[in-house]
Structures are given as C-alpha cells and as structure tokens.
Write a protein that holds these residues in place. Structure first.
Motif, PDB file in Angstrom:
ATOM      1  N   ILE A  71       2.633   3.465   2.419  1.00  0.00           N
ATOM      2  CA  ILE A  71       2.227   3.669   1.018  1.00  0.00           C
ATOM      3  C   ILE A  71       1.039   4.617   1.021  1.00  0.00           C
ATOM      4  N   HIS A  72       1.153   5.655   0.179  1.00  0.00           N
ATOM      5  CA  HIS A  72       0.086   6.665   0.126  1.00  0.00           C
ATOM      6  C   HIS A  72      -0.425   6.765  -1.316  1.00  0.00           C
ATOM      7  N   PRO A  73      -1.751   6.831  -1.503  1.00  0.00           N
ATOM      8  CA  PRO A  73      -2.296   6.798  -2.859  1.00  0.00           C
ATOM      9  C   PRO A  73      -2.360   8.159  -3.543  1.00  0.00           C
ATOM     10  N   GLU A 118       0.691   0.677  -6.774  1.00  0.00           N
ATOM     11  CA  GLU A 118       1.052   0.558  -5.348  1.00  0.00           C
ATOM     12  C   GLU A 118       1.685  -0.810  -5.097  1.00  0.00           C
ATOM     13  N   ARG A 173      -8.835  -4.314   3.727  1.00  0.00           N
ATOM     14  CA  ARG A 173      -8.730  -5.282   2.626  1.00  0.00           C
ATOM     15  C   ARG A 173      -7.374  -5.972   2.553  1.00  0.00           C
ATOM     16  N   GLY A 174      -6.308  -5.207   2.642  1.00  0.00           N
ATOM     17  CA  GLY A 174      -4.984  -5.823   2.690  1.00  0.00           C
ATOM     18  C   GLY A 174      -4.410  -6.239   1.354  1.00  0.00           C
ATOM     19  N   SER A 175      -4.777  -5.554   0.264  1.00  0.00           N
ATOM     20  CA  SER A 175      -4.213  -5.982  -1.028  1.00  0.00           C
ATOM     21  C   SER A 175      -2.718  -5.657  -1.124  1.00  0.00           C
ATOM     22  N   ASN A 176      -2.282  -4.560  -0.523  1.00  0.00           N
ATOM     23  CA  ASN A 176      -0.835  -4.284  -0.505  1.00  0.00           C
ATOM     24  C   ASN A 176      -0.100  -5.316   0.339  1.00  0.00           C
ATOM     25  N   GLY A 207      -2.190   0.399   4.153  1.00  0.00           N
ATOM     26  CA  GLY A 207      -3.606   0.679   4.356  1.00  0.00           C
ATOM     27  C   GLY A 207      -3.946   0.689   5.833  1.00  0.00           C
ATOM     28  N   MET A 213      -5.067   2.729   8.726  1.00  0.00           N
ATOM     29  CA  MET A 213      -5.800   3.994   8.670  1.00  0.00           C
ATOM     30  C   MET A 213      -5.900   4.691  10.027  1.00  0.00           C
ATOM     31  N   LEU A 258      -3.783   1.563  -7.662  1.00  0.00           N
ATOM     32  CA  LEU A 258      -3.529   0.415  -6.772  1.00  0.00           C
ATOM     33  C   LEU A 258      -2.585  -0.595  -7.425  1.00  0.00           C
TER      34      LEU A 258
HETATM   35  C1  GAR Z   1      -4.302   1.760  -0.401  1.00  0.00           C
HETATM   36  O1  GAR Z   1      -4.723   2.457  -1.552  1.00  0.00           O
HETATM   37  C2  GAR Z   1      -3.337   2.611   0.395  1.00  0.00           C
HETATM   38  O2  GAR Z   1      -2.489   3.384  -0.398  1.00  0.00           O
HETATM   39  C3  GAR Z   1      -4.277   3.483   1.182  1.00  0.00           C
HETATM   40  O3  GAR Z   1      -5.320   2.623   1.573  1.00  0.00           O
HETATM   41  C4  GAR Z   1      -5.461   1.591   0.583  1.00  0.00           C
HETATM   42  C5  GAR Z   1      -5.405   0.262   1.302  1.00  0.00           C
HETATM   43  O4  GAR Z   1      -5.673  -0.782   0.409  1.00  0.00           O
HETATM   44  N1  GAR Z   1      -3.630   4.069   2.317  1.00  0.00           N
HETATM   45  C6  GAR Z   1      -3.930   5.254   2.794  1.00  0.00           C
HETATM   46  O5  GAR Z   1      -4.811   5.956   2.321  1.00  0.00           O
HETATM   47  C7  GAR Z   1      -3.119   5.673   3.993  1.00  0.00           C
HETATM   48  N2  GAR Z   1      -3.470   6.988   4.406  1.00  0.00           N
HETATM   49  P1  GAR Z   1      -5.237  -2.261   0.775  1.00  0.00           P
HETATM   50  O6  GAR Z   1      -5.789  -2.547   2.182  1.00  0.00           O
HETATM   51  O7  GAR Z   1      -5.936  -3.103  -0.258  1.00  0.00           O
HETATM   52  O8  GAR Z   1      -3.764  -2.355   0.716  1.00  0.00           O
END
Ligand code: GAR
Length: 206
Positions: A104-106, A170, A11-14, A84, A86, A167
């Motif tokens: 960044i870790h949730p 984050e 998704r890439g919101s961060n 994000g 993974m 989020l």
């Molecule tokens: C975020 O919540 C991030 O913290 C998590 O994946 C999501 C990505 O969202 N990361 C992990 O779990 C890493 N192990 P995003 O693509 O919208 O940023």
C-alpha cells in the motif's frame, strides 16, 4: 484456507484494519523489521503470531532479505502484505515472491513514489490525492495497480490533515485488495491487474 503474512515497520494501522476485516484466509504472522514497532503489540493482543527480523543485525540488504524470506517461507504464506514496511527490498527478494507480494502506497501512483507523498502532493498543487495498492516489482512503487482511492486536497490542508484523509481510504482499499487476492480473483497481464467476475459496485471504486 490461504495464509498471509503482514510486514510492518511501525504504527501498524493498516495491519490492524486487515486483521479486523475477517478476510477469507489465515494471518500466519505479523513480521516487523523493528523490535519496537507499535503494531506488534496489537497483533499479539489478538493472538496473532509475531516475528522480528531486525535489519540492524545484518551486514547487507541481501542478508537481511534472505532472513526475511526464510521467516516468511517458514509460515507457508500464499500472500505477503507490506503494510507500512519501510525497507527497500532487493530484486532477489521481490522475484522470489513476485505475484503474491502487495504494497500500500500513500499516493495515486505513478504520481509521487517514494517518501513524504502528502507534502509532495500539497506542493505540486494537485486537487486530487489518494492511495494505491499494487503488486511489488523490482522498480520502486511501480508495479501493477490493483485498486486506488482518491481524496480531495483542500486549501487548508497540512501534511497531517491530508495524510489522515488518505489513511482512512488506505484501510478500506487494502482490505478490498487482500480479499480479492485471497478469493483468487486477481491476475496480472503486463502492467495491468484484472479482477475476475467483477461486479459493477466493485469496479466503480477501482
Ligand atoms: C501508510 O500510510 C502507508 O501507506 C505508508 O506508511 C504508512 C504506514 O502506516 N507506506 C509507505 O509509505 C511505503 N513506502 P501504518 O503503519 O499505520 O499502516
């Protein structure tokens, strides 16, 4: 001006909040291990260079990580932001970028490393949950912590409602951590991260 790259898988919101933040550095590229990562479209729409290093094209983790490292180095990045992303990274990759690789870790580390952190928090019955920005070391989700933010866990929370509350935090703390790094204010001492010239209003939120 320092350069940074952002690594995503979906998704890439961060990534989006980082690109919108007007950081004191230049985003040299957004790199994804998945060609269909939705975040790539947003990066392109902002005129940011994108690249895909598709992990399915490589026979081993080592080969994938070598290709990823080469892509990052071709962009001359001072800072690598996992947003994000993974994929578990090999020790060789982590050592190559040690001290300039943030994640960044949730969850509020060291609680709930790994996946499904919001479900783990709810089933553990914790009343406070959150997120952590940390330097990456070879041990999963265990590197020196830069900044954390906490949110309450409410009785009626589902993984989704709790996850969206986390989020929002984050997006705030990752921008702050990246800004501190790019300003040259972070140093690592053992397992601790020190912030040079910290003002009270900054450390209140650490
Ligand atoms: C975020 O919540 C991030 O913290 C998590 O994946 C999501 C990505 O969202 N990361 C992990 O779990 C890493 N192990 P995003 O693509 O919208 O940023």
């Amino acid at each position: 001006m320092k350069k940074y790259v952002i690594l995503i898988s979906g998704r890439g919101s961060n990534m989006r909040s980082l690109l919108e933040a007007d950081l004191p550095g230049q985003c040299a590229a957004v790199i994804s291990n998945r060609p269909d990562a939705a975040g790539l479209d947003y990066a392109r729409s902002r005129g940011v260079a994108t690249a895909v290093v598709d992990h399915r094209q490589f026979a081993s983790r080592e080969e994938f990580d070598a290709a990823l490292a080469a892509e990052i180095e071709s962009r001359e990045a001072d800072l690598v932001l996992l947003a994000g992303f993974m994929r578990v990274l090999t020790e060789g990759f982590v050592r190559r970028f040690e001290g300039r690789l943030l994640n960044i870790h949730p969850s509020l580390l060291p609680s709930f490393p790994g996946l499904t952190t919001h479900a783990k928090a709810i089933s553990a019955g914790v009343r406070v949950h959150g997120c952590t920005v940390h330097f990456v070391t070879p041990a999963l989700d265990a590197g020196p912590i830069v900044i954390q933010a906490a949110v309450p866990v409410l009785d009626e929370d589902s993984e989704e409602t709790l996850g969206s509350r986390v989020l929002a935090q984050e997006h705030r703390v990752y921008v702050q951590a990246a800004r501190w790094f790019l300003e040259g204010r972070l140093s690592i001492q053992g397992n601790r991260v020190l912030l040079a010239g910290a003002r009270p209003e900054e450390t209140a939120l650490l």
